[in-house]
Design a protein around this motif. Structure first.
Motif, PDB file in Angstrom:
ATOM      1  N   TYR A  51     -11.207   3.550   4.165  1.00 16.30           N
ATOM      2  CA  TYR A  51     -10.279   2.719   3.151  1.00 16.30           C
ATOM      3  C   TYR A  51     -10.846   1.811   2.459  1.00 16.30           C
ATOM      4  O   TYR A  51     -10.506   1.479   1.232  1.00 16.30           O
ATOM      5  CB  TYR A  51      -9.036   2.079   4.048  1.00 16.30           C
ATOM      6  CG  TYR A  51      -7.970   3.137   4.619  1.00 16.30           C
ATOM      7  CD1 TYR A  51      -7.053   3.404   3.623  1.00 16.30           C
ATOM      8  CD2 TYR A  51      -7.927   3.563   5.864  1.00 16.30           C
ATOM      9  CE1 TYR A  51      -5.989   4.401   4.219  1.00 16.30           C
ATOM     10  CE2 TYR A  51      -6.975   4.422   6.108  1.00 16.30           C
ATOM     11  CZ  TYR A  51      -5.910   4.950   5.041  1.00 16.30           C
ATOM     12  OH  TYR A  51      -5.013   6.117   5.668  1.00 16.30           O
ATOM     13  N   HIS A  62       0.931  -1.184   0.014  1.00 16.97           N
ATOM     14  CA  HIS A  62       0.045   0.101  -0.054  1.00 16.97           C
ATOM     15  C   HIS A  62       0.956   1.194  -0.100  1.00 16.97           C
ATOM     16  O   HIS A  62       0.793   2.013  -0.714  1.00 16.97           O
ATOM     17  CB  HIS A  62      -0.865  -0.170   1.416  1.00 16.97           C
ATOM     18  CG  HIS A  62      -1.880   1.245   1.463  1.00 16.97           C
ATOM     19  ND1 HIS A  62      -3.041   1.209   1.090  1.00 16.97           N
ATOM     20  CD2 HIS A  62      -1.550   2.451   1.921  1.00 16.97           C
ATOM     21  CE1 HIS A  62      -3.684   2.622   1.487  1.00 16.97           C
ATOM     22  NE2 HIS A  62      -2.463   3.239   1.803  1.00 16.97           N
ATOM     23  N   GLU A  63       1.985   1.383   1.024  1.00 15.57           N
ATOM     24  CA  GLU A  63       2.529   2.696   1.011  1.00 15.57           C
ATOM     25  C   GLU A  63       3.486   2.749  -0.108  1.00 15.57           C
ATOM     26  O   GLU A  63       3.685   3.962  -0.641  1.00 15.57           O
ATOM     27  CB  GLU A  63       3.453   2.330   2.400  1.00 15.57           C
ATOM     28  CG  GLU A  63       2.523   2.391   3.778  1.00 15.57           C
ATOM     29  CD  GLU A  63       1.551   3.630   3.820  1.00 15.57           C
ATOM     30  OE1 GLU A  63       1.814   4.612   2.911  1.00 15.57           O
ATOM     31  OE2 GLU A  63       0.410   3.533   4.454  1.00 15.57           O
ATOM     32  N   GLU A  75      -6.020   6.395  -2.125  1.00 11.68           N
ATOM     33  CA  GLU A  75      -6.100   5.398  -1.232  1.00 11.68           C
ATOM     34  C   GLU A  75      -6.597   3.926  -1.710  1.00 11.68           C
ATOM     35  O   GLU A  75      -6.275   3.120  -1.275  1.00 11.68           O
ATOM     36  CB  GLU A  75      -6.806   5.963   0.207  1.00 11.68           C
ATOM     37  CG  GLU A  75      -6.136   6.996   0.900  1.00 11.68           C
ATOM     38  CD  GLU A  75      -4.685   6.698   1.341  1.00 11.68           C
ATOM     39  OE1 GLU A  75      -4.336   5.532   1.422  1.00 11.68           O
ATOM     40  OE2 GLU A  75      -4.008   7.611   2.010  1.00 11.68           O
ATOM     41  N   HIS A  81       1.813   4.345  -3.051  1.00 11.52           N
ATOM     42  CA  HIS A  81       1.941   5.838  -2.879  1.00 11.52           C
ATOM     43  C   HIS A  81       3.215   6.418  -3.487  1.00 11.52           C
ATOM     44  O   HIS A  81       3.212   7.397  -3.946  1.00 11.52           O
ATOM     45  CB  HIS A  81       1.768   6.152  -1.429  1.00 11.52           C
ATOM     46  CG  HIS A  81       0.321   6.039  -0.901  1.00 11.52           C
ATOM     47  ND1 HIS A  81      -0.821   6.230  -1.474  1.00 11.52           N
ATOM     48  CD2 HIS A  81      -0.092   5.702   0.405  1.00 11.52           C
ATOM     49  CE1 HIS A  81      -1.880   5.816  -1.032  1.00 11.52           C
ATOM     50  NE2 HIS A  81      -1.495   5.676   0.111  1.00 11.52           N
TER      51      HIS A  81
END
Ligand SMILES: [Zn+2]
Length: 269
Positions: free
Chosen positions: A211, A138-139, A156, A142
């Motif tokens: 989320y 996930h991170e 997100e 980004h």
């Protein structure tokens, strides 16, 4: 499974070399400039095949490097690659907040900051193995895909789309809080905006649902139009705005919202 896959935490390991505590980090060959001396004296650096993990104690860094490599492959599978991950493991949430230049990171397992993923040890450490991999992917999404000029539901949602894509978690497990709402006859009315994501430590269930709602919107787009179209939409939205990018698919925010609500009911009801 009731462990907190939600925000949030994440790595596999071919160690090429390890810099022992106190070694002269700046001279380490190939170490990215922005992590040299980042954590001061005693910094330890572990390299995976395609990742660099910087921490204070060797402990879990090998595991984190393996997971960072996996996260990189997962992001590359959607956005193209190869993806190179830089993961920083400070000693505490307080230090993580300082590195990310934010007030606090309470309840977050990891945060994306510039070109790197900063792990929040107190929270990351509580995640299951699957949860750690979800959070790192996930991170890292980004970091790789960027978030500027995009609505929060899109960046997100895409990050969770990549995070959960190969996690093996059933949708009703990964979106348990939202599924409970749907079973209770309550469907979300609008795509989640900044207020829904601002709940932080005060309302963790609402934050988890935000989320999940965003994830379901991107999951719908990938399932209905194809994963390549989701990625194209994401890139177009950064360039020309989400309204125009959606219009290319024959959608508006309103029509997407209506179809997303149907999808949420169908998938989670
Ligand atoms: Zn995120």
């Amino acid at each position: 499974m009731s462990e907190p896959v939600s925000r949030r935490v994440a790595v596999g390991c071919l160690l090429l070399f390890v810099v022992p505590a106190g070694a002269p980090i700046p001279e380490s060959p190939g170490l990215p400039a922005d992590v040299r001396g980042l954590l001061g004296d005693g910094q330890v650096v572990v390299r995976g095949r395609n990742s660099v993990v910087v921490g204070r104690r060797r402990g879990s860094l090998d595991d984190l490097a393996r997971r960072a490599d996996l996260a990189g492959r997962r992001v590359a599978a959607v956005f193209g690659g190869p993806v190179r991950a830089v993961v920083v493991v400070p000693a505490s949430a307080e230090e993580a907040a300082g590195l990310a230049r934010v007030g606090r990171v309470d309840g977050l397992a990891a945060v994306a900051d510039g070109g790197r993923v900063i792990v929040v040890p107190e929270y990351f450490g509580r995640l299951s193995s699957v949860g750690k991999d979800v959070v790192l992917a996930h991170e890292l999404t980004h970091v790789v895909a960027g978030t500027e000029r995009l609505p929060v539901w899109l960046y997100e949602g895409v990050a969770d789309y990549v995070g959960y894509r190969e996690s093996g978690l059933p949708v009703k497990v990964a979106a348990a809080e939202l599924a409970a709402e749907v079973r209770g006859g309550r469907l979300p009315r609008e795509l989640p905006g900044p207020a829904a994501f601002a709940a932080d430590g005060r309302d963790p269930v609402r934050l988890a649902r935000a989320y999940q709602e965003a994830w379901m919107a991107c999951r719908f787009l990938a399932h209905r139009f194809g994963e390549g179209t989701l990625v194209r939409l994401y890139r177009d939205a950064r360039a020309v705005g989400v309204d125009q990018a959606l219009a290319a698919l024959g959608l508006s925010v309103a029509t997407l919202t209506a179809r997303w609500r149907d999808y949420v009911r169908e998938q989670l009801g």
